[in-house]
Design an enzyme around this catalytic site. Structure first.
Site, mmCIF file in Angstrom:
data_model
loop_
_atom_site.group_PDB
_atom_site.id
_atom_site.type_symbol
_atom_site.label_atom_id
_atom_site.label_comp_id
_atom_site.label_asym_id
_atom_site.label_seq_id
_atom_site.Cartn_x
_atom_site.Cartn_y
_atom_site.Cartn_z
ATOM 1 N N GLY A 29 -1.514 -1.419 -4.017
ATOM 2 C CA GLY A 29 -0.843 -0.270 -4.647
ATOM 3 C C GLY A 29 0.501 0.067 -4.016
ATOM 4 O O GLY A 29 1.229 -0.803 -3.552
ATOM 5 N N ASP A 31 1.068 1.483 -1.276
ATOM 6 C CA ASP A 31 1.016 1.130 0.161
ATOM 7 C C ASP A 31 1.534 -0.298 0.355
ATOM 8 O O ASP A 31 2.341 -0.577 1.245
ATOM 9 C CB ASP A 31 -0.441 1.250 0.615
ATOM 10 C CG ASP A 31 -0.618 1.211 2.117
ATOM 11 O OD1 ASP A 31 -1.767 1.102 2.572
ATOM 12 O OD2 ASP A 31 0.396 1.283 2.846
HETATM 13 N N1 APR Z 1 6.133 3.572 -6.794
HETATM 14 C C1 APR Z 1 5.525 4.741 -7.123
HETATM 15 N N2 APR Z 1 4.208 4.851 -7.392
HETATM 16 C C2 APR Z 1 3.487 3.708 -7.342
HETATM 17 C C3 APR Z 1 4.044 2.452 -7.007
HETATM 18 C C4 APR Z 1 5.425 2.418 -6.732
HETATM 19 N N3 APR Z 1 6.047 1.273 -6.408
HETATM 20 N N4 APR Z 1 3.040 1.521 -7.038
HETATM 21 C C5 APR Z 1 1.919 2.162 -7.396
HETATM 22 N N5 APR Z 1 2.173 3.478 -7.584
HETATM 23 C C6 APR Z 1 1.257 4.550 -7.992
HETATM 24 C C7 APR Z 1 0.033 4.169 -8.747
HETATM 25 O O1 APR Z 1 0.353 3.938 -10.113
HETATM 26 C C8 APR Z 1 -0.808 5.410 -8.564
HETATM 27 O O2 APR Z 1 -0.432 6.370 -9.542
HETATM 28 O O3 APR Z 1 0.761 5.156 -6.813
HETATM 29 C C9 APR Z 1 -0.374 5.927 -7.181
HETATM 30 C C10 APR Z 1 -1.426 5.784 -6.095
HETATM 31 O O4 APR Z 1 -2.175 4.593 -6.321
HETATM 32 P P1 APR Z 1 -2.585 3.638 -5.085
HETATM 33 O O5 APR Z 1 -1.379 3.032 -4.539
HETATM 34 O O6 APR Z 1 -3.683 2.760 -5.577
HETATM 35 O O7 APR Z 1 -3.131 4.648 -3.973
HETATM 36 P P2 APR Z 1 -4.513 5.435 -3.875
HETATM 37 O O8 APR Z 1 -5.170 5.625 -5.194
HETATM 38 O O9 APR Z 1 -4.197 6.647 -3.046
HETATM 39 O O10 APR Z 1 -5.425 4.431 -3.049
HETATM 40 C C11 APR Z 1 -5.069 4.166 -1.718
HETATM 41 O O11 APR Z 1 -5.032 1.831 -2.144
HETATM 42 O O12 APR Z 1 -3.234 0.525 -1.849
HETATM 43 C C12 APR Z 1 -4.391 0.914 -1.275
HETATM 44 O O13 APR Z 1 -3.992 0.761 1.080
HETATM 45 C C13 APR Z 1 -4.151 1.663 0.009
HETATM 46 O O14 APR Z 1 -6.456 1.662 0.570
HETATM 47 C C14 APR Z 1 -5.397 2.467 0.084
HETATM 48 C C15 APR Z 1 -5.665 2.836 -1.357
#
Ligand code: APR
Length: 173
Positions: A29, A31
């Site tokens: 995601g 992260d």
């Molecule tokens: N810019 C902005 N928002 C983004 C981007 C980006 N480049 N990429 C993804 N997103 C959005 C997703 O569409 C979602 O709406 O970030 C939001 C959060 O999604 P995730 O990244 O999956 O985070 P989360 O649901 O909090 O889960 C966290 O996911 O990536 C792993 O290491 C992280 O284990 C942790 C978990």
């Protein structure tokens, strides 16, 4: 408060917030994108932070990203909504804003800008509308005139939810 639909890693703001996991060592995601674009030094700094509890937040440099700092916060994994998830998500926003205010004062900046992704609404499965309401209500209650908050949406659905919650605008097409 503003709402943008873009890649958070492209924003030249003071702070971007990362939706991290408890290890702080990267993942998928947003992260994954943040770590990939910031470069290897980010993981080296994160590894010294000894992880992060859910609802807590920690700040690092942003390295190759245009922003000055990254605040890493760990949102809750949604598990039906009766396990304190709402409180933990609220804590993520509160603690991130607390660190942002510390940063503003330490760097003697009159005003700063911070960009939040939609924390917990991807891999962690938090219902988007519920999460957006918690995010907007929490930031509204903090009401810090010196911090310009940008909610960054990556999908159309999130963008429409936030437009409604922040600006009362309903997109009909
Ligand atoms: N810019 C902005 N928002 C983004 C981007 C980006 N480049 N990429 C993804 N997103 C959005 C997703 O569409 C979602 O709406 O970030 C939001 C959060 O999604 P995730 O990244 O999956 O985070 P989360 O649901 O909090 O889960 C966290 O996911 O990536 C792993 O290491 C992280 O284990 C942790 C978990």
């Amino acid at each position: 408060m503003k709402v943008l639909k873009c890649d958070i890693t492209c924003l030249d703001v003071d702070i971007i917030v990362n939706a991290a996991n408890n290890t702080l060592l990267g993942g998928g995601g947003v992260d994954g994108v943040i770590h990939r674009k910031a470069g290897k030094e980010l993981k080296v700094e994160c590894a010294k932070l000894d992880g992060c509890e859910t609802g807590e937040a920690k700040i690092t440099n942003a390295y190759k990203l245009p922003s000055d700092k990254i605040i890493h916060t760990v949102g809750p994994i949604y598990n039906g909504g009766n396990h304190g998830e709402a409180e933990l998500l609220k804590k993520s926003y509160l603690n991130s804003m607390g660190l942002a205010e510390d940063y503003r004062k330490e760097n003697q900046k009159e005003k700063i800008a911070i960009a939040f992704p939609c924390i917990s609404t991807g891999v962690y499965g938090y219902p988007k509308k519920k999460a957006s309401k918690i995010a907007v209500d929490t930031i509204r209650k903090i009401n810090n005139p010196n911090i310009n908050v940008i909610f960054v949406c990556h999908s159309d659905i999130d963008y429409q939810i936030y437009l409604k919650n922040v600006h009362g605008i309903k997109l009909s097409c």
